[in-house]
Design a protein around this motif. Sequence first.
Motif, PDB file in Angstrom:
ATOM      1  N   THR A  28       0.738  -1.258  -0.214  1.00  0.00           N
ATOM      2  CA  THR A  28      -0.086   0.053  -0.130  1.00  0.00           C
ATOM      3  C   THR A  28       0.683   1.151   0.104  1.00  0.00           C
ATOM      4  O   THR A  28       0.630   2.179  -0.652  1.00  0.00           O
ATOM      5  N   ALA A  29       1.802   1.152   0.839  1.00  0.00           N
ATOM      6  CA  ALA A  29       2.888   2.388   0.712  1.00  0.00           C
ATOM      7  C   ALA A  29       3.463   2.744  -0.554  1.00  0.00           C
ATOM      8  O   ALA A  29       3.778   3.795  -1.047  1.00  0.00           O
ATOM      9  N   ARG A  30       3.861   1.497  -1.196  1.00  0.00           N
ATOM     10  CA  ARG A  30       4.531   1.511  -2.332  1.00  0.00           C
ATOM     11  C   ARG A  30       3.755   2.046  -3.534  1.00  0.00           C
ATOM     12  O   ARG A  30       4.003   2.706  -4.438  1.00  0.00           O
ATOM     13  N   MET A  31       2.418   1.744  -3.279  1.00  0.00           N
ATOM     14  CA  MET A  31       1.247   2.251  -4.433  1.00  0.00           C
ATOM     15  C   MET A  31       1.219   3.666  -4.308  1.00  0.00           C
ATOM     16  O   MET A  31       1.036   4.303  -5.227  1.00  0.00           O
ATOM     17  N   SER A  32       1.306   4.268  -2.985  1.00  0.00           N
ATOM     18  CA  SER A  32       1.209   5.611  -2.660  1.00  0.00           C
ATOM     19  C   SER A  32       2.497   6.331  -3.510  1.00  0.00           C
ATOM     20  O   SER A  32       2.098   7.429  -3.953  1.00  0.00           O
ATOM     21  N   GLU A  33       3.363   5.596  -3.229  1.00  0.00           N
ATOM     22  CA  GLU A  33       4.584   6.352  -3.869  1.00  0.00           C
ATOM     23  C   GLU A  33       4.550   6.219  -5.350  1.00  0.00           C
ATOM     24  O   GLU A  33       4.948   7.417  -5.995  1.00  0.00           O
ATOM     25  N   LEU A  34       3.980   5.340  -5.909  1.00  0.00           N
ATOM     26  CA  LEU A  34       3.653   5.356  -7.455  1.00  0.00           C
ATOM     27  C   LEU A  34       2.754   6.441  -7.815  1.00  0.00           C
ATOM     28  O   LEU A  34       3.090   7.087  -9.103  1.00  0.00           O
ATOM     29  N   ILE A  35       1.821   6.571  -7.107  1.00  0.00           N
ATOM     30  CA  ILE A  35       0.932   7.829  -7.377  1.00  0.00           C
ATOM     31  C   ILE A  35       1.585   9.067  -7.514  1.00  0.00           C
ATOM     32  O   ILE A  35       1.176   9.737  -8.345  1.00  0.00           O
ATOM     33  N   ASN A  36       2.408   9.240  -6.411  1.00  0.00           N
ATOM     34  CA  ASN A  36       3.027  10.674  -6.373  1.00  0.00           C
ATOM     35  C   ASN A  36       4.102  10.521  -7.669  1.00  0.00           C
ATOM     36  O   ASN A  36       4.207  11.984  -8.086  1.00  0.00           O
ATOM     37  N   LYS A  37       4.969   9.630  -7.903  1.00  0.00           N
ATOM     38  CA  LYS A  37       5.932   9.840  -8.719  1.00  0.00           C
ATOM     39  C   LYS A  37       5.408   9.691 -10.303  1.00  0.00           C
ATOM     40  O   LYS A  37       5.864  10.384 -11.200  1.00  0.00           O
ATOM     41  N   TYR A  38       4.286   8.801 -10.659  1.00  0.00           N
ATOM     42  CA  TYR A  38       3.853   8.860 -11.725  1.00  0.00           C
ATOM     43  C   TYR A  38       2.298   9.426 -11.923  1.00  0.00           C
ATOM     44  O   TYR A  38       1.559   8.596 -12.656  1.00  0.00           O
ATOM     45  N   SER A  39       1.804  10.369 -11.471  1.00  0.00           N
ATOM     46  CA  SER A  39       0.734  10.861 -11.387  1.00  0.00           C
ATOM     47  C   SER A  39      -0.051  11.196 -12.669  1.00  0.00           C
ATOM     48  O   SER A  39      -1.183  11.119 -13.009  1.00  0.00           O
ATOM     49  N   ASN A  40       0.890  11.424 -13.684  1.00  0.00           N
ATOM     50  CA  ASN A  40       0.425  11.619 -15.338  1.00  0.00           C
ATOM     51  C   ASN A  40      -0.070  10.276 -15.893  1.00  0.00           C
ATOM     52  O   ASN A  40      -1.017  10.407 -16.776  1.00  0.00           O
ATOM     53  N   ILE A  41       0.331   9.174 -15.291  1.00  0.00           N
ATOM     54  CA  ILE A  41      -0.368   7.778 -16.141  1.00  0.00           C
ATOM     55  C   ILE A  41      -0.799   6.913 -15.060  1.00  0.00           C
ATOM     56  O   ILE A  41      -1.454   6.062 -15.626  1.00  0.00           O
ATOM     57  N   ILE A  42      -1.008   7.276 -13.930  1.00  0.00           N
ATOM     58  CA  ILE A  42      -1.411   6.170 -12.824  1.00  0.00           C
ATOM     59  C   ILE A  42      -2.870   6.772 -12.328  1.00  0.00           C
ATOM     60  O   ILE A  42      -2.870   8.232 -11.952  1.00  0.00           O
ATOM     61  N   ILE A  43      -3.697   6.048 -12.430  1.00  0.00           N
ATOM     62  CA  ILE A  43      -5.201   6.464 -12.165  1.00  0.00           C
ATOM     63  C   ILE A  43      -5.406   5.709 -10.519  1.00  0.00           C
ATOM     64  O   ILE A  43      -5.663   4.405 -10.750  1.00  0.00           O
ATOM     65  N   PRO A  44      -5.439   6.710  -9.758  1.00  0.00           N
ATOM     66  CA  PRO A  44      -6.044   6.072  -8.251  1.00  0.00           C
ATOM     67  C   PRO A  44      -7.193   5.714  -8.280  1.00  0.00           C
ATOM     68  O   PRO A  44      -8.297   6.771  -8.838  1.00  0.00           O
ATOM     69  N   GLY A  45      -7.914   4.871  -7.455  1.00  0.00           N
ATOM     70  CA  GLY A  45      -9.290   4.733  -7.179  1.00  0.00           C
ATOM     71  C   GLY A  45      -9.550   4.042  -5.903  1.00  0.00           C
ATOM     72  O   GLY A  45      -8.459   3.853  -5.087  1.00  0.00           O
ATOM     73  N   LYS A  46     -10.638   3.789  -5.846  1.00  0.00           N
ATOM     74  CA  LYS A  46     -11.007   3.047  -4.464  1.00  0.00           C
ATOM     75  C   LYS A  46     -12.105   2.044  -4.795  1.00  0.00           C
ATOM     76  O   LYS A  46     -12.875   2.025  -5.306  1.00  0.00           O
ATOM     77  N   GLU A  47     -12.011   0.750  -3.965  1.00  0.00           N
ATOM     78  CA  GLU A  47     -12.947  -0.395  -4.156  1.00  0.00           C
ATOM     79  C   GLU A  47     -13.109  -0.609  -2.535  1.00  0.00           C
ATOM     80  O   GLU A  47     -12.356  -1.085  -1.888  1.00  0.00           O
ATOM     81  N   GLY A  48     -14.409  -0.048  -2.192  1.00  0.00           N
ATOM     82  CA  GLY A  48     -14.732  -0.106  -0.769  1.00  0.00           C
ATOM     83  C   GLY A  48     -13.681   0.801  -0.142  1.00  0.00           C
ATOM     84  O   GLY A  48     -13.602   1.927  -0.421  1.00  0.00           O
ATOM     85  N   ARG A  49     -13.033   0.146   1.014  1.00  0.00           N
ATOM     86  CA  ARG A  49     -11.882   1.118   1.718  1.00  0.00           C
ATOM     87  C   ARG A  49     -10.671   0.982   1.188  1.00  0.00           C
ATOM     88  O   ARG A  49      -9.679   1.109   1.661  1.00  0.00           O
ATOM     89  N   PHE A  50     -10.272   0.046   0.060  1.00  0.00           N
ATOM     90  CA  PHE A  50      -9.100  -0.193  -0.392  1.00  0.00           C
ATOM     91  C   PHE A  50      -8.821   0.500  -1.710  1.00  0.00           C
ATOM     92  O   PHE A  50      -9.777   0.856  -2.668  1.00  0.00           O
ATOM     93  N   ARG A  51      -7.415   1.053  -1.663  1.00  0.00           N
ATOM     94  CA  ARG A  51      -6.918   1.788  -2.734  1.00  0.00           C
ATOM     95  C   ARG A  51      -6.936   0.757  -4.025  1.00  0.00           C
ATOM     96  O   ARG A  51      -6.254  -0.373  -3.989  1.00  0.00           O
ATOM     97  N   THR A  52      -6.707   1.376  -5.187  1.00  0.00           N
ATOM     98  CA  THR A  52      -6.788   0.526  -6.394  1.00  0.00           C
ATOM     99  C   THR A  52      -5.838   1.522  -7.308  1.00  0.00           C
ATOM    100  O   THR A  52      -5.816   2.787  -7.346  1.00  0.00           O
ATOM    101  N   LEU A  53      -5.048   0.901  -8.171  1.00  0.00           N
ATOM    102  CA  LEU A  53      -4.242   1.629  -9.185  1.00  0.00           C
ATOM    103  C   LEU A  53      -4.541   0.972 -10.602  1.00  0.00           C
ATOM    104  O   LEU A  53      -4.785  -0.245 -10.815  1.00  0.00           O
ATOM    105  N   SER A  54      -4.874   2.044 -11.665  1.00  0.00           N
ATOM    106  CA  SER A  54      -5.033   1.596 -13.108  1.00  0.00           C
ATOM    107  C   SER A  54      -3.728   2.356 -13.856  1.00  0.00           C
ATOM    108  O   SER A  54      -3.418   3.474 -13.411  1.00  0.00           O
ATOM    109  N   LEU A  55      -3.501   1.985 -14.750  1.00  0.00           N
ATOM    110  CA  LEU A  55      -2.520   2.696 -15.655  1.00  0.00           C
ATOM    111  C   LEU A  55      -3.422   3.546 -16.821  1.00  0.00           C
ATOM    112  O   LEU A  55      -4.580   2.747 -17.408  1.00  0.00           O
ATOM    113  N   ASP A  56      -3.260   4.652 -17.093  1.00  0.00           N
ATOM    114  CA  ASP A  56      -3.796   5.404 -18.436  1.00  0.00           C
ATOM    115  C   ASP A  56      -3.401   4.810 -19.721  1.00  0.00           C
ATOM    116  O   ASP A  56      -2.224   5.514 -19.960  1.00  0.00           O
ATOM    117  N   TRP A  57      -3.874   3.751 -20.214  1.00  0.00           N
ATOM    118  CA  TRP A  57      -3.164   3.532 -21.424  1.00  0.00           C
ATOM    119  C   TRP A  57      -3.273   4.164 -22.499  1.00  0.00           C
ATOM    120  O   TRP A  57      -2.682   4.026 -23.488  1.00  0.00           O
TER     121      TRP A  57
END
Length: 84
Positions: A37-66
């Motif tokens: 989870t912490a590493r996913m947060s780092e990715l969001i900060n580092k690659y905010s231009n291509i990573i799409i953060p989301g939520k499923e219930g109380r859990f974070r999700t990540l997707s790539l903007d293809w």
Amino acid sequence: MTQTNRILKAMLDNPGKKYWTASDFQHGEHFVGYEATARMSELINKYSNIIIPGKEGRFRTLSLDWNKEKEIKELKQLFEVDYE
């Protein structure tokens, strides 16, 4: 390979997977551990231009903007040179 790079590489290597959660990285071939989870947060900060953060219930999700083809291609090339 760093844990954040391991997560990003897994996402790049699996374009058919719609979104990723920390549990995808807590076992199996893409293992990062409980720090996922912490590493996913780092990715969001580092690659905010291509990573799409989301939520499923109380859990974070990540997707790539293809649709960001140029950026995706550059990242794939980086991993091919540095890690394969």
